[in-house]
Enzyme design. Structure first.
Site, short mmCIF file in Angstrom:
data_model
loop_
_atom_site.label_atom_id
_atom_site.label_comp_id
_atom_site.label_asym_id
_atom_site.label_seq_id
_atom_site.Cartn_x
_atom_site.Cartn_y
_atom_site.Cartn_z
N HIS A 102 0.88 -1.17 0.00
CA HIS A 102 0.00 0.00 0.00
C HIS A 102 0.92 1.22 0.00
O HIS A 102 2.01 1.16 0.58
CB HIS A 102 -0.84 0.11 1.27
CG HIS A 102 -1.75 -1.04 1.56
ND1 HIS A 102 -1.31 -2.18 2.17
CD2 HIS A 102 -3.08 -1.20 1.37
CE1 HIS A 102 -2.34 -3.00 2.33
NE2 HIS A 102 -3.43 -2.43 1.85
N ASP A 105 2.29 1.95 3.35
CA ASP A 105 3.22 0.98 3.96
C ASP A 105 4.65 1.43 3.72
O ASP A 105 5.56 1.05 4.45
CB ASP A 105 3.13 -0.41 3.29
CG ASP A 105 1.76 -1.02 3.35
OD1 ASP A 105 1.02 -0.69 4.28
OD2 ASP A 105 1.43 -1.83 2.45
N GLU A 269 -8.88 -13.83 -1.65
CA GLU A 269 -8.21 -14.12 -0.37
C GLU A 269 -8.99 -15.20 0.36
O GLU A 269 -10.21 -15.10 0.55
CB GLU A 269 -8.12 -12.85 0.48
CG GLU A 269 -7.50 -13.15 1.83
CD GLU A 269 -7.16 -11.91 2.64
OE1 GLU A 269 -6.74 -10.91 2.04
OE2 GLU A 269 -7.32 -11.96 3.87
N HIS A 272 -11.18 -14.16 3.29
CA HIS A 272 -12.35 -13.36 2.91
C HIS A 272 -13.46 -14.25 2.38
O HIS A 272 -14.65 -14.01 2.65
CB HIS A 272 -11.97 -12.32 1.85
CG HIS A 272 -10.98 -11.30 2.33
ND1 HIS A 272 -10.56 -10.25 1.56
CD2 HIS A 272 -10.34 -11.18 3.52
CE1 HIS A 272 -9.70 -9.52 2.24
NE2 HIS A 272 -9.54 -10.07 3.43
N ASP A 297 -4.58 -13.95 -2.51
CA ASP A 297 -3.98 -13.57 -1.23
C ASP A 297 -4.00 -14.82 -0.36
O ASP A 297 -5.06 -15.28 0.09
CB ASP A 297 -4.77 -12.42 -0.57
CG ASP A 297 -4.17 -11.07 -0.93
OD1 ASP A 297 -3.34 -11.01 -1.86
OD2 ASP A 297 -4.52 -10.06 -0.29
N ASP A 308 -11.30 -11.59 10.35
CA ASP A 308 -10.22 -11.85 9.42
C ASP A 308 -8.92 -12.01 10.20
O ASP A 308 -8.35 -11.03 10.66
CB ASP A 308 -10.16 -10.59 8.52
CG ASP A 308 -9.32 -10.74 7.29
OD1 ASP A 308 -8.93 -11.87 7.00
OD2 ASP A 308 -9.08 -9.72 6.64
N ASP A 310 -6.03 -13.55 9.10
CA ASP A 310 -4.82 -13.49 8.26
C ASP A 310 -3.71 -14.40 8.76
O ASP A 310 -2.55 -13.97 8.94
CB ASP A 310 -4.28 -12.04 8.19
CG ASP A 310 -5.13 -11.14 7.30
OD1 ASP A 310 -5.98 -11.66 6.55
OD2 ASP A 310 -4.93 -9.91 7.34
N ASP A 339 -0.77 -12.51 2.38
CA ASP A 339 -1.44 -11.50 3.21
C ASP A 339 -1.70 -12.17 4.56
O ASP A 339 -2.83 -12.46 4.95
CB ASP A 339 -2.74 -11.04 2.55
CG ASP A 339 -3.26 -9.77 3.19
OD1 ASP A 339 -2.72 -9.37 4.22
OD2 ASP A 339 -4.23 -9.19 2.66
C1 XLS Z 1 -7.78 -6.62 4.34
C2 XLS Z 1 -7.24 -6.82 3.01
C3 XLS Z 1 -6.13 -5.86 2.59
C4 XLS Z 1 -5.94 -5.90 1.09
C5 XLS Z 1 -5.14 -4.77 0.55
O1 XLS Z 1 -8.56 -7.42 4.83
O2 XLS Z 1 -6.84 -8.16 2.92
O3 XLS Z 1 -4.96 -6.16 3.26
O4 XLS Z 1 -5.32 -7.09 0.66
O5 XLS Z 1 -5.65 -3.54 0.90
CA CA Z 2 -5.81 -9.17 1.25
CA CA Z 3 -7.41 -9.96 5.05
#
Ligand code: XLS
Ligand code: CA
Ligand code: CA
Length: 439
Positions: A102, A105, A269, A272, A297, A308, A310, A339
């Site tokens: 991003h 980042d 992802e 998600h 992702d 979420d 991750d 991610d």
């Molecule tokens: C958040 C998202 C984010 C996207 C990029 O849940 O996964 O990290 O991948 O903005």
């Molecule tokens: Ca993501």
């Molecule tokens: Ca995520």
């Protein structure tokens, strides 16, 4: 520049019998699977935000990991550069050839966008310099349009036209950076593109505005030579109560409605998809059958938690289904972005490396097993046979558009009662999968 991760060697493949925590057990970049190197099947990417940024802060507690990478003060340009140094050393040691970022980042955001952009110019020159002489590239870039309070009501979907304009400025810069790094893709994750309550929301207008913003992004990207794909990354909720890009089917419908489907693909992802009440595999399949499976992702969620998480992917079945869908779709033009973040109590430098080793090995195993399932052929053969009634007789006529309700009614009357459609054989198929997984 001095070495940051002094105690970590280059991570090598040592095979499944190795007990060395700092070695790959399954990811063997040169190994050929279905005619291609593992590294070509699996273009892995490092997520700048988690790996170089996230230090363990959660809603109840502060950082546990030290991610200053030797910088005296965090949130400075010195720290931004230290992150670049750490990131490139990390990717080189891991054999990872892509990164995702991003805008914010890369540098601390200033109050004035002109100053933020100046910082971005400085850091992107520094990154470009680092990229030289390596095979490290950018997988995708994106603009963070969810953290700053101005985006409390979304970016493209904000009720404020000034916020919309500010988002456009951020996207413009983030696309320029993506092009500067030769990035393969540009992501829209609409974290706050949704609503908290319908009582104050004009859904139709907000969606039209998101489409306007995306159209401007495509036009600008193409005008400065961006020839990759734009991606929507669907997610149903969190941080918004309802997010417009709920899942792949919803996002694809949206793109088609607004004529954006030629320039966009999906970035799916795992975590998600499961939040949307689907399996990871479901959203991959929906994207693939619509010709829109662009990038992944790679992470996993916790089925007992409703948010979420991750986590680094560990579930080999899930990775196998992912790779099965990806292989069937002919591979990804994008890649596999981790991610993912190490758990808060996994705060050491070793954990940074070991969590990527886990993720890469999990996907390598998934690739190996998915290829075996495809080569075994029993599952594909079963599915093909299951629809065989459409290849001759009345089924063929249906598919070829030679029937209508009247002709089918006449056919049904003559037939009397159809036979049962045949066993789905789910348990047999699951047994085949286990046999391949553990045989
Ligand atoms: C958040 C998202 C984010 C996207 C990029 O849940 O996964 O990290 O991948 O903005
Ligand atoms: Ca993501
Ligand atoms: Ca995520």
């Amino acid at each position: 520049m001095s070495e940051i991760f002094k105690n970590i060697p280059e991570i090598k493949y040592e095979g499944p019998k190795s007990k060395n925590p700092l070695a790959f057990k399954y990811y063997d970049s040169e190994k050929i699977i279905l005619g291609k190197k593992m590294s070509e099947h699996l273009p892995f990417a490092m997520a700048w935000w988690h790996n170089l940024g996230a230090a363990g802060t959660d809603m109840f507690g502060r950082d546990t990991a030290d991610k200053s990478f030797g910088a005296k003060e965090k949130g400075t340009m010195e720290h931004a550069k230290a992150k670049v140094d750490a990131g490139f050393e990390f990717m080189k040691k891991m054999g990872i050839r892509y990164f995702c970022f991003h805008d914010v980042d890369l540098v601390p955001e200033a109050d004035d966008i002109k100053e933020t952009n100046r910082r971005l110019d400085e850091i992107s020159d520094y990154i470009l310099e680092k990229m030289k002489g390596t095979d490290i590239k950018c997988l995708w870039g994106t603009a963070n349009m969810f953290s700053n309070p101005r985006y409390m009501n979304g970016a493209g979907s904000s009720n404020s036209a000034d916020v919309f304009a500010f988002a456009a400025a951020q996207i413009k810069k983030a696309i320029e950076l993506t092009v500067k790094f030769g990035g393969r893709g540009y992501v829209f994750w609409g974290g706050r593109e949704g609503y908290e309550t319908l009582l104050n929301t004009d859904v139709k207008f907000e969606q039209e505005n998101i489409a306007r913003l995306m159209r401007m992004a495509v036009d600008y990207g193409r005008s400065i030579g961006f020839d990759g794909y734009f991606y929507i990354e669907p997610k149903p909720k969190e941080p918004m109560k309802h997010q417009y890009d709920f899942d792949a089917a919803t996002a694809i419908g949206f793109l088609r409605q607004y004529g954006l489907d030629k320039d966009f693909q999906m970035n799916i992802e795992a975590n998600h998809a499961t939040l949307a009440g689907h399996t990871f595999r479901h959203d991959l399949r929906i994207s693939a059958i619509n010709g829109m499976l662009g990038s992944v992702d790679a992470n996993q969620g916790d089925m007992l938690l409703g948010w979420d998480t991750d986590e680094f992917p560990f579930d080999v079945y899930e990775a196998t289904w992912c790779m099965y869908e990806v292989l069937k779709a002919g591979g990804l033009k994008g890649g596999f972005n981790f991610d993912s973040k190490a758990r808060r109590p996994s705060y050491t430098v070793e954990d940074m490396f070991e969590s990527y080793i886990l993720g890469m090995d999990t996907f390598a195993l998934g690739l190996i097993k998915a290829a075996e399932i495809i080569e075994d052929g029993r599952i594909d053969e079963f599915v093909k046979e299951r629809y065989s009634s459409y290849r001759t007789g009345i089924g063929k006529d249906i598919v070829e558009g030679k029937t209508d309700l009247a002709s089918l009614a006449a056919y049904a009357e003559k037939m009397g009662k159809p036979e049962l459609p045949g066993s789905g054989r789910q348990e047999r198929l699951e047994g085949i999968v286990n046999q391949i997984m553990f045989g």
